[in-house]
Write an enzyme that holds these catalytic residues in place. Structure first.
Site, PDB file in Angstrom:
ATOM      1  N   CYS A   1      -0.342   2.578  -1.441  1.00 46.80           N
ATOM      2  CA  CYS A   1       0.166   3.253  -0.236  1.00 46.80           C
ATOM      3  C   CYS A   1      -0.771   4.301   0.371  1.00 46.80           C
ATOM      4  CB  CYS A   1       1.559   3.816  -0.478  1.00 46.80           C
ATOM      5  SG  CYS A   1       1.923   4.303  -2.155  1.00 46.80           S
TER       6      CYS A   1
ATOM      7  N   HIS B   1       7.800   1.247   2.334  1.00 45.53           N
ATOM      8  CA  HIS B   1       7.061   0.618   1.231  1.00 45.53           C
ATOM      9  C   HIS B   1       7.868  -0.607   0.806  1.00 45.53           C
ATOM     10  CE1 HIS B   1       4.851   4.529   0.254  1.00 45.53           C
ATOM     11  NE2 HIS B   1       5.832   4.927   1.037  1.00 45.53           N
TER      12      HIS B   1
ATOM     13  N   HIS C   1       3.126  -2.195   3.627  1.00 43.50           N
ATOM     14  CA  HIS C   1       3.715  -0.983   4.187  1.00 43.50           C
ATOM     15  C   HIS C   1       3.934  -1.194   5.676  1.00 43.50           C
ATOM     16  CE1 HIS C   1       1.860   0.357   0.426  1.00 43.50           C
ATOM     17  NE2 HIS C   1       2.911   1.154   0.378  1.00 43.50           N
TER      18      HIS C   1
ATOM     19  N   GLN D   1      -0.336  -6.221  -6.970  1.00 38.08           N
ATOM     20  CA  GLN D   1       0.940  -6.079  -6.270  1.00 38.08           C
ATOM     21  C   GLN D   1       0.942  -6.904  -4.991  1.00 38.08           C
ATOM     22  OE1 GLN D   1       1.215  -1.769  -5.707  1.00 38.08           O
ATOM     23  NE2 GLN D   1       2.893  -1.713  -7.174  1.00 38.08           N
TER      24      GLN D   1
ATOM     25  N   LYS E   1      15.355   3.950  -2.161  1.00 39.97           N
ATOM     26  CA  LYS E   1      14.909   2.556  -2.103  1.00 39.97           C
ATOM     27  C   LYS E   1      16.054   1.584  -2.379  1.00 39.97           C
ATOM     28  CE  LYS E   1      13.310   2.427  -6.934  1.00 39.97           C
ATOM     29  NZ  LYS E   1      12.181   2.105  -7.842  1.00 39.97           N
TER      30      LYS E   1
ATOM     31  N   ARG F   1      -2.566   0.761 -14.240  1.00 39.53           N
ATOM     32  CA  ARG F   1      -1.734   1.850 -14.739  1.00 39.53           C
ATOM     33  C   ARG F   1      -1.903   1.958 -16.250  1.00 39.53           C
ATOM     34  NH1 ARG F   1       3.829   0.913 -11.141  1.00 39.53           N
ATOM     35  NH2 ARG F   1       2.779   1.078  -9.111  1.00 39.53           N
TER      36      ARG F   1
ATOM     37  N   ASP G   1       1.940  -6.124  -2.153  1.00 44.16           N
ATOM     38  CA  ASP G   1       2.344  -4.865  -1.546  1.00 44.16           C
ATOM     39  C   ASP G   1       2.217  -4.918  -0.027  1.00 44.16           C
ATOM     40  OD1 ASP G   1       3.291  -2.339  -1.738  1.00 44.16           O
ATOM     41  OD2 ASP G   1       1.446  -1.439  -2.494  1.00 44.16           O
TER      42      ASP G   1
END
Length: 640
Positions: A334, A511, A385, A381, A465, A363, A383
């Site tokens: 992000c 997100h 946005h 991910q 979320k 991570r 991912d």
């Protein structure tokens, strides 16, 4: 006079203090027998709890949601009692209820064995048969410490020693066994029934700290009735058969090793599966108006400080130093996406901007938490946005939810539940900002028509979320997709667009992820299908196998025809018996095996066997190729 108000609004009056058990008996013998506990003014209490003042009361029976937790908590105590009877030197530490069961940690010099579990479980059944009352007692702190020290229970004494002077403690007695516990519990060991089983042994550090002593943990499963226990055990047996790590080896998809803990080595077949999933996702995102970007993996510490991740997430971040800078491998994408958004001037006319990345993230998960592809340190991910105005949050939420559910359906998951996770205790942003974010997401959820259960305190540190939980073929739940409404990060990282009024405004940042991570989702797919992936995903879609070497040239012709049709095909002309070849390729979960011999070569046909099927289908070569090609299109059929 004590006035008790029941859930139906009726009122019962008593001349003095009255227990939950007394009220249940007053209502009727059936309820008295079924009663397990009570709710007094909304608080769960033991059935023996005495009410000395007016109260609202609900009787808890096996039909209530909390009943299983009561049963499992009490099962842990019955197990502890059994251990103490069989192994008097064992110290009892902590034993909570957990999903599907319970565990208890014990301090004992001699390690438990699987044979010990059988003995302990047998003694548990004996304790249930004794029908021992489970009675709550309130002790003074120092007296309780002295009692447990005298019993040799130093861990219990240490727990109580952490309480303030003068505080009272709650103990529970069943037979000769006394344990420290807040409760509540079942009224009797007899209420535990027979639907429990001790499952496995594990090690656990005292208070979860590796600097402390290693304890022995015994896990158990417990349910309301034997049928539920049997179904659970069957599910575990199925889950073991479907373990993605074992199937990954059998199908030659990937492996993991200590030289790169928490990271997968993808083999050719596994990477083919990975690309099939990724290509599908890329196609869906492009069709939904997303633009794909790619951002650095190693990013200066200053960005993570500005975003708030350094403070909240530092322990999970891998870092490196270069010259005079501290860099971190990104744990999420992000903040980097905000940097792209900030390049140049963005107008309100440009919004919404849907920015997607298959971002490589790292991570620093604890080694004990790693679990194949399901819990990794290195992952990608899916991912994205969405930068939008406040007025666009509802429409973007609706479009995203429809896209997510349609994608899950294409992958074979149609049983999906939704949870609404609100503000966590540790968070960024003011309460006013969180009020606005939560209200915005609640409104969007309602207008989208989603039925979302509350998951309190589980929001991201920057916003509330939605969590999307899918159920697999054997009934397990997997939380994969998320949608988070964020008013905080655009403010912290100074993201802005020019509004219709010519002034700068902060965008709302949504997100969102659908798969979560490719690695974990592929692990879920492997286990859901037990390795028998749909043809469009299968790394090898068909194998051409010969009965005799006489058919080798024809087999090569069949193989070439499959590849010309865009099918992922392999050729097996080894000098092995056909039953051996079929068995081997079936073990590798190949969806279709095309067997050819002298007759097939002469007639221009193939004998097609499907994975899991006992019969074979004789088809002309073109018919077989066309059939497989059509099937291999999967969700792309007629769409691209």
């Amino acid at each position: 006079m004590v006035q008790i108000t029941l859930p139906d609004g009726s009122v019962r009056k008593y001349g003095g203090p009255v227990s939950g058990a007394d009220v249940a008996a007053d209502i009727g013998p059936g309820l008295a027998k079924a009663a397990l506990a009570v709710r007094v003014d909304g608080e769960l209490r033991d059935l023996s709890h005495v009410m000395a003042a007016d109260a609202e009361l609900a009787i808890v029976t096996a039909k209530d949601d909390v009943a299983l937790d009561l049963l499992r908590h009490s099962a842990a105590h019955v197990m502890a009692e059994a251990v103490k009877e069989l192994y008097p030197d064992a110290q009892v530490t902590i034993g909570p209820s957990i999903e599907n069961g319970f565990y208890y940690d014990f301090a004992l010099k001699t390690p438990f064995t699987p044979d010990d579990l059988e003995k302990i479980e047998k003694r548990m059944h004996e304790i249930v048969a004794r029908r021992e009352d489970i009675v709550r007692e309130v002790w003074e702190r120092n007296g309780a410490i002295a009692f447990f020290k005298d019993q040799g229970e130093l861990y219990k004494a240490e727990i109580i020693g952490g309480l303030p002077e003068g505080e009272e403690v709650s103990l529970y007695r069943q037979g000769e066994f006394v344990d420290l516990c807040r409760g509540p519990h079942l009224p009797s060991t007899a209420k535990l029934g027979k639907a429990f089983k001790l499952m496995k042994l594990a090690g656990a550090y005292w208070r979860g700290d590796s600097r402390n002593a290693m304890l022995q943990r015994i896990y158990g499963a417990a349910f309301a009735d034997p049928k539920q226990l049997k179904a659970h055990l069957h599910m575990l047996e199925e889950a073991e058969k479907r373990d993605h790590r074992r199937l990954g080896r059998e199908m030659d998809l990937f492996h993991m090793q200590d030289v790169a803990p928490g990271a997968a080595f993808w083999h050719p077949k596994g990477w083919t599966l990975y690309r099939a999933v990724q290509d599908y996702m890329r196609w869906r995102l492009e069709a939904s108006g997303y633009v794909e970007v790619n951002t650095p993996t190693l990013v200066d510490r200053s960005l993570w400080e500005d975003s708030g991740h350094w403070e909240k997430f530092r322990e999970y971040m891998f870092t490196a130093e270069s010259e005079d800078k501290v860099l971190a491998m990104k744990p999420m994408n992000c903040p980097c996406h905000v940097q792209i958004f900030k390049q140049g001037i963005t107008s309100y006319r440009d919004l919404p901007i849907r920015m997607a990345e298959f971002g490589s993230c790292h991570r620093n998960e604890p080694s004990g938490a790693l679990h194949g592809l399901m819990r990794a340190r290195a992952f990608v991910q899916d991912d994205a946005h969405i930068f939008c105005t406040e007025d666009q949050v509802t429409s973007e939420t609706k479009d995203f939810c429809e896209l997510l559910l349609d994608i899950y359906k294409d992958f074979g998951f149609e049983d999906v539940t939704v949870k609404f996770a609100d503000r966590p205790e540790v968070r960024a942003g003011s309460d006013e900002t969180w009020d606005k974010a939560e209200e915005s997401l609640k409104r969007a959820t309602a207008e989208t028509g989603l039925d979302a259960a509350l998951n309190p305190g589980e929001g991201a540190f920057y916003g509330p979320k939605l969590e999307f939980v899918l159920r697999d073929a054997i009934g397990r739940d997997w939380q994969c997709g998320t949608l988070q409404v964020d008013f905080v990060l655009p403010e912290r990282l100074d993201a802005a667009y020019v509004g219709e009024d010519g002034e700068k405004h902060r965008p709302v940042m949504l997100h969102r992820a659908i798969l979560g991570s490719f690695e974990r989702f592929i692990g879920i797919l492997i286990e859901n299908y037990a390795g028998r992936l749909p043809l469009w995903m299968a790394p090898t879609q068909a194998v051409v196998a010969t009965i005799t070497n006489v058919a080798d040239d024809y087999a090569r012709e069949v193989h070439a025809a499959l590849e010309a049709a865009g099918l992922r095909s392999e050729l097996d002309v080894r000098n092995e018996k056909i039953n051996y070849k079929i068995r081997e390729h079936s073990h590798a979960k190949t969806p279709a095996i095309l067997v050819v011999g002298a007759r097939e070569a002469k007639e221009g046909t193939v004998a097609m066997r499907r994975l899991g099927g006992k019969d074979q289908e004789i088809l002309a070569l073109k018919e077989a190729v066309d059939k497989l090609k059509k099937e291999s299109a999967g969700p792309f059929a007629g769409k691209r």
